[in-house]
Design an enzyme around this catalytic site. Structure first.
Site, PDB file in Angstrom:
ATOM      1  N   LYS A   1      39.091  50.859  36.159  1.00  0.00           N
ATOM      2  CA  LYS A   1      38.686  51.021  34.754  1.00  0.00           C
ATOM      3  C   LYS A   1      37.178  50.802  34.668  1.00  0.00           C
ATOM      4  CE  LYS A   1      37.792  48.943  31.068  1.00  0.00           C
ATOM      5  NZ  LYS A   1      36.709  49.608  30.312  1.00  0.00           N
TER       6      LYS A   1
ATOM      7  N   CYS B   1      22.491  41.883  38.002  1.00  0.00           N
ATOM      8  CA  CYS B   1      23.028  40.531  37.819  1.00  0.00           C
ATOM      9  C   CYS B   1      22.265  39.450  38.575  1.00  0.00           C
ATOM     10  CB  CYS B   1      24.487  40.507  38.236  1.00  0.00           C
ATOM     11  SG  CYS B   1      24.731  41.140  39.901  1.00  0.00           S
TER      12      CYS B   1
ATOM     13  N   GLU C   1      21.277  34.549  30.001  1.00  0.00           N
ATOM     14  CA  GLU C   1      21.069  35.844  30.660  1.00  0.00           C
ATOM     15  C   GLU C   1      20.651  36.867  29.608  1.00  0.00           C
ATOM     16  OE1 GLU C   1      24.536  38.170  31.980  1.00  0.00           O
ATOM     17  OE2 GLU C   1      23.507  38.409  33.896  1.00  0.00           O
TER      18      GLU C   1
ATOM     19  N   GLU D   1      32.924  38.540  39.503  1.00  0.00           N
ATOM     20  CA  GLU D   1      31.469  38.569  39.739  1.00  0.00           C
ATOM     21  C   GLU D   1      30.822  38.636  38.359  1.00  0.00           C
ATOM     22  OE1 GLU D   1      30.036  38.168  42.518  1.00  0.00           O
ATOM     23  OE2 GLU D   1      31.536  38.694  44.023  1.00  0.00           O
TER      24      GLU D   1
HETATM   25  P1  NAP Z   1      31.465  43.200  30.139  1.00  0.00           P
HETATM   26  O1  NAP Z   1      31.213  43.434  28.725  1.00  0.00           O
HETATM   27  O2  NAP Z   1      32.025  41.906  30.580  1.00  0.00           O
HETATM   28  O3  NAP Z   1      32.424  44.395  30.620  1.00  0.00           O
HETATM   29  C1  NAP Z   1      32.776  44.576  31.978  1.00  0.00           C
HETATM   30  C2  NAP Z   1      34.040  45.416  32.043  1.00  0.00           C
HETATM   31  O4  NAP Z   1      35.150  44.713  31.491  1.00  0.00           O
HETATM   32  C3  NAP Z   1      33.953  46.711  31.235  1.00  0.00           C
HETATM   33  O5  NAP Z   1      34.685  47.705  31.935  1.00  0.00           O
HETATM   34  C4  NAP Z   1      34.645  46.316  29.943  1.00  0.00           C
HETATM   35  O6  NAP Z   1      35.119  47.410  29.208  1.00  0.00           O
HETATM   36  C5  NAP Z   1      35.774  45.474  30.472  1.00  0.00           C
HETATM   37  N1  NAP Z   1      36.372  44.547  29.526  1.00  0.00           N
HETATM   38  C6  NAP Z   1      35.871  44.077  28.343  1.00  0.00           C
HETATM   39  N2  NAP Z   1      36.745  43.200  27.791  1.00  0.00           N
HETATM   40  C7  NAP Z   1      37.799  43.120  28.627  1.00  0.00           C
HETATM   41  C8  NAP Z   1      39.012  42.353  28.620  1.00  0.00           C
HETATM   42  N3  NAP Z   1      39.300  41.496  27.632  1.00  0.00           N
HETATM   43  N4  NAP Z   1      39.874  42.502  29.644  1.00  0.00           N
HETATM   44  C9  NAP Z   1      39.586  43.339  30.660  1.00  0.00           C
HETATM   45  N5  NAP Z   1      38.467  44.080  30.730  1.00  0.00           N
HETATM   46  C10 NAP Z   1      37.580  43.966  29.726  1.00  0.00           C
HETATM   47  O7  NAP Z   1      30.149  43.417  31.008  1.00  0.00           O
HETATM   48  P2  NAP Z   1      29.073  44.567  30.832  1.00  0.00           P
HETATM   49  O8  NAP Z   1      28.414  44.348  29.518  1.00  0.00           O
HETATM   50  O9  NAP Z   1      29.712  45.878  31.118  1.00  0.00           O
HETATM   51  O10 NAP Z   1      28.084  44.272  32.064  1.00  0.00           O
HETATM   52  C11 NAP Z   1      27.024  43.362  32.032  1.00  0.00           C
HETATM   53  C12 NAP Z   1      27.419  42.039  32.665  1.00  0.00           C
HETATM   54  O11 NAP Z   1      27.879  42.236  33.998  1.00  0.00           O
HETATM   55  C13 NAP Z   1      26.281  41.064  32.796  1.00  0.00           C
HETATM   56  O12 NAP Z   1      26.674  39.793  32.367  1.00  0.00           O
HETATM   57  C14 NAP Z   1      26.001  41.028  34.291  1.00  0.00           C
HETATM   58  O13 NAP Z   1      25.411  39.852  34.758  1.00  0.00           O
HETATM   59  C15 NAP Z   1      27.339  41.233  34.848  1.00  0.00           C
HETATM   60  N6  NAP Z   1      27.238  41.714  36.237  1.00  0.00           N
HETATM   61  C16 NAP Z   1      27.596  40.875  37.268  1.00  0.00           C
HETATM   62  C17 NAP Z   1      27.475  41.296  38.582  1.00  0.00           C
HETATM   63  C18 NAP Z   1      27.869  40.418  39.752  1.00  0.00           C
HETATM   64  O14 NAP Z   1      28.088  40.952  40.840  1.00  0.00           O
HETATM   65  N7  NAP Z   1      27.980  39.117  39.592  1.00  0.00           N
HETATM   66  C19 NAP Z   1      26.990  42.576  38.849  1.00  0.00           C
HETATM   67  C20 NAP Z   1      26.612  43.376  37.778  1.00  0.00           C
HETATM   68  C21 NAP Z   1      26.762  42.940  36.481  1.00  0.00           C
HETATM   69  P3  NAP Z   1      34.222  48.001  28.000  1.00  0.00           P
HETATM   70  O15 NAP Z   1      32.955  48.482  28.609  1.00  0.00           O
HETATM   71  O16 NAP Z   1      35.049  49.092  27.500  1.00  0.00           O
HETATM   72  O17 NAP Z   1      34.010  46.881  27.028  1.00  0.00           O
END
Ligand code: NAP
Ligand code: MG
Length: 505
Positions: A196, A304, A406, A270
């Site tokens: 997804k 990240c 962040e 992650e």
């Molecule tokens: P996000 O809002 O947490 O969303 C990540 C994924 O989860 C998306 O596919 C999102 O779908 C989905 N999602 C949202 N709510 C969910 C739920 N309740 N249950 C299951 N899935 C759900 O993160 P983002 O805004 O896309 O990405 C930015 C974040 O990613 C930052 O905090 C960054 O630090 C982190 N990140 C971490 C790493 C690492 O390796 N540690 C690498 C890259 C990024 P939708 O898009 O449809 O909401």
């Protein structure tokens, strides 16, 4: 800061692009693109222009059932029973198919999240090298693992079985590689998957699915649904799913961890970060300026692990501020499709607003913007889209929000530490004073002293004078930055379940 007046360029370039996936009404299961059940669509927006250029199905629970059912049937079939070296051969073929699609991958990625093409052009090669790296681990799965009882009298055969159907959930910042780093080990392990992607970036991963299909991977092994976070929640909790691998924000990670805790379902998380670069008193600032953008502002600050907090010794504080400011000022912000663009837009309108709010809070709390600090649209040239001027904040103190939270945008904070007598204790304490623990950097001339400082940093990865992740070394966050690891043999283990068969020797 140089700004490109990008309108004429954007229109001309975009008019010529022909991408395989734009407005689509299918998801992928049972080895084919098939219509989604629901009729709702989610738009795909080009963050450089604000224009909608694509759309995908907003999936329903029925779509999740179809995809999970497909993965379940494939898991009952030949895939988990193939010799690991046979699955490795598929991984190598996928790598070749991915490489053939490098341009489609790059342009789709850049149009959906605004990553400069200089960044996205490397996505296919990086994805291919991840597939090839995990293919080399087939031996580890195939080797006989027999362990004698320590006191004699018998031995145990240790099996490494695939966990089953895995849910792979990715964010929007690196929409290809943050899936591939899950997909490659899952496939080598013998798992089947449902992917997804994030709502803003559902299209580039379809090109990876095509590469998987072209490589001849059996039907049902890899499946794709698109839709909102609500759909992600349905997938996480689906009764058939055996493991969840998630990259994304810490708040969503907590929700997924809670759901998986209740279900006793293995999960890899992650999450976010707020990493620090410690500049040692002997650091070579010219050398640092050459890696600064990659290590602290990669992908317009939407990476990240980057070290967006720079901890500079008081004895050289002004020098560091001048170097960072000059380095950022020399980098071009503009249309992500222009090859020399370093800073693109924020990936989404909501991220654009979040970043501007953080900049306002930094100014309100007394930080000094040496460059940037405004939406780029106010500076001319970038009227459309979600551009924020790359911003450097000096005089940042540890209590400010911009220092603690962040931001996930093009904002660097420079803090000062007391290096009287050459001590760096305060720098280490500042670096560790965070709920996160994902990345980090040490800039210094003396390799032993730098390594000693890296050893004191409470974080999952640290770079010495540069940062890059190594496919063979574990990558993961401590504390609020995550649970478990990806990459390396440790990343493969996350898709395995052990079984010990005891027998008399
Ligand atoms: P996000 O809002 O947490 O969303 C990540 C994924 O989860 C998306 O596919 C999102 O779908 C989905 N999602 C949202 N709510 C969910 C739920 N309740 N249950 C299951 N899935 C759900 O993160 P983002 O805004 O896309 O990405 C930015 C974040 O990613 C930052 O905090 C960054 O630090 C982190 N990140 C971490 C790493 C690492 O390796 N540690 C690498 C890259 C990024 P939708 O898009 O449809 O909401
Ligand atoms: Mg989000």
């Amino acid at each position: 800061m140089t700004f490109a007046t990008h309108d004429a360029f954007s229109l001309a370039v975009r008019a010529k692009i022909s991408l395989p996936h734009t407005h689509v009404d299918t998801i992928f299961f049972d080895g084919a693109w098939q219509p989604a059940q629901g009729t709702c669509r989610n738009p795909v927006t080009d963050p450089a222009t604000g224009d909608v250029w694509g759309s995908v199905p907003d999936g329903t629970p029925e779509d999740v059932d179809a995809a999970v059912g497909s993965a379940q049937r494939a898991f009952a079939g030949e895939w988990p029973r193939l010799a690991p070296s046979r699955r490795a051969a598929y991984l190598v073929r996928i790598a070749e198919e991915v490489e053939k699609r490098a341009e489609e991958l790059s342009l789709t990625n850049s149009r959906e999240n605004g990553s400069p093409v200089a960044e996205s052009a490397g996505a296919a090669a990086n994805a291919a090298s991840i597939f090839r790296y995990f293919a080399t681990l087939a031996d580890y799965l195939e080797g006989e693992d027999v362990r004698p009882f320590p006191h004699g009298g018998g031995e145990s055969v240790v099996r490494r079985d695939p966990l089953g159907v895995c849910a792979l959930i990715a964010p929007w910042n690196f929409p290809i590689n943050l899936v591939v780093i899950k997909l490659a080990p899952a496939l080598l392990a013998g798992c089947t998957v449902v992917i997804k992607p994030a709502s803003p970036t559902p299209l580039s991963i379809r090109v990876i699915i095509e590469a998987v299909a072209a490589a001849g991977v059996p039907a049902g092994v890899v499946n794709l649904v698109t839709g909102s976070g609500r759909l992600g929640d349905v997938l996480v909790k689906h009764p058939v799913v055996a493991k969840v691998a998630f990259t994304g924000s810490t708040p969503v990670g907590r929700k997924i961890a809670a759901a998986c805790g209740e279900l006793l379902r293995p999960v890899t998380l992650e999450l976010g970060g707020k990493s620090s670069a410690i500049v040692l008193p002997d650091a070579d600032l010219d050398a640092m300026s050459k890696v600064l953008i990659k290590s602290s502002m990669r992908n317009t600050g939407q990476t990240c692990y980057i070290s967006t907090r720079i901890l500079a010794p008081a004895s050289r504080y002004d020098e560091v501020v001048d170097m960072v400011t000059a380095t950022i000022a020399a980098a071009k912000q503009g249309d992500p499709l222009e090859p020399d663009t370093v800073f693109g837009p924020c990936a989404t309108e909501s991220q654009y607003r979040t970043v501007l709010e953080y900049i306002d809070s930094g100014l309100a709390e007394g930080a000094r913007a040496t460059i940037g600090g405004r939406p780029a649209t106010l500076s001319g040239g970038l009227e459309h889209g979600y551009f924020v001027e790359p911003t450097v904040f000096a005089d940042v103190t540890p209590d400010m929000r911009i220092s603690r939270e962040e931001i996930f945008g093009p904002v660097i904070c420079i803090l000062k530490y007391n290096d009287d007598g050459g001590t760096v204790d305060e720098a280490v304490a500042l670096a560790n004073n965070t709920e996160f623990g994902l990345g980090g950097l040490v800039f210094g001339k003396d390799p032993d002293a730098s390594l000693a400082v890296a050893d004191r940093m409470d974080t999952g990865s640290v770079g010495l004078n540069f940062f890059a992740s190594n496919h063979a070394a574990p990558f993961g966050g401590r504390h609020d930055s995550g649970l478990g690891t990806e990459y390396g043999i440790e990343g493969l283990n996350a898709y395995l379940s052990y079984k010990s068969i005891h027998r008399r020797a």
